[in-house]
Design a protein around this motif. Structure first.
Motif, PDB file in Angstrom:
ATOM      1  N   GLU A  17       0.838  -1.211   0.000  1.00 39.15           N
ATOM      2  CA  GLU A  17       0.000   0.000   0.000  1.00 39.15           C
ATOM      3  C   GLU A  17       0.868   1.253   0.000  1.00 39.15           C
ATOM      4  O   GLU A  17       0.567   2.226  -0.674  1.00 39.15           O
ATOM      5  CB  GLU A  17      -0.932   0.009   1.209  1.00 39.15           C
ATOM      6  CG  GLU A  17      -2.122  -0.899   1.070  1.00 39.15           C
ATOM      7  CD  GLU A  17      -3.100  -0.415   0.008  1.00 39.15           C
ATOM      8  OE1 GLU A  17      -3.423   0.782  -0.030  1.00 39.15           O
ATOM      9  OE2 GLU A  17      -3.521  -1.262  -0.804  1.00 39.15           O
ATOM     10  N   VAL A  56       0.522   3.553  -3.176  1.00 38.23           N
ATOM     11  CA  VAL A  56      -0.337   4.714  -2.924  1.00 38.23           C
ATOM     12  C   VAL A  56       0.328   5.748  -2.017  1.00 38.23           C
ATOM     13  O   VAL A  56       0.391   6.928  -2.345  1.00 38.23           O
ATOM     14  CB  VAL A  56      -1.683   4.273  -2.293  1.00 38.23           C
ATOM     15  CG1 VAL A  56      -2.562   5.464  -1.997  1.00 38.23           C
ATOM     16  CG2 VAL A  56      -2.403   3.273  -3.172  1.00 38.23           C
ATOM     17  N   SER A  83      -3.110  14.547  -2.500  1.00 38.67           N
ATOM     18  CA  SER A  83      -4.316  13.991  -3.102  1.00 38.67           C
ATOM     19  C   SER A  83      -4.851  14.938  -4.172  1.00 38.67           C
ATOM     20  O   SER A  83      -4.872  16.155  -3.955  1.00 38.67           O
ATOM     21  CB  SER A  83      -5.373  13.790  -2.018  1.00 38.67           C
ATOM     22  OG  SER A  83      -6.630  13.555  -2.591  1.00 38.67           O
TER      23      SER A  83
END
Length: 93
Positions: free
Chosen positions: A71, A75, A84
């Motif tokens: 992860e 990400v 983001s």
């Protein structure tokens, strides 16, 4: 600072080649630098073999990456580096 980019392995002829030739390089980078210093990229939409799905499948099948590290590589590092897209859109005047 170390940066590196792997040639697109998904345009190669076989997954066996990827496992044999590329996994050791990714594992060495992971063990040397840790998940927080690696960032994943798929080369989508130009990847061959199975495209984006194949790239994700390859990452999911790497036995040396646990769930949390996977992860982070796929990400977390990108979010830390670039933020983001939603938060960037909200911060625009």
């Amino acid at each position: 600072v170390f940066t590196g980019q792997m040639a697109n392995p998904f345009t190669m002829d076989s997954v066996a080649w990827f496992v044999r030739e590329v996994w050791p390089l990714i594992e060495a980078a992971f063990r040397s630098f840790g998940a927080s210093r690696l960032v994943w990229g798929s080369d989508y939409p130009t990847g061959g073999l199975k495209g984006y799905a194949g790239a994700v499948e390859a990452m999911d099948s790497m036995p040396f990456l646990g769930t949390a590290d996977r992860e982070r590589v796929m990400v977390g590092t990108a979010l830390e580096l670039w933020g983001s897209p939603r938060s960037a859109a909200r911060s625009r005047p």
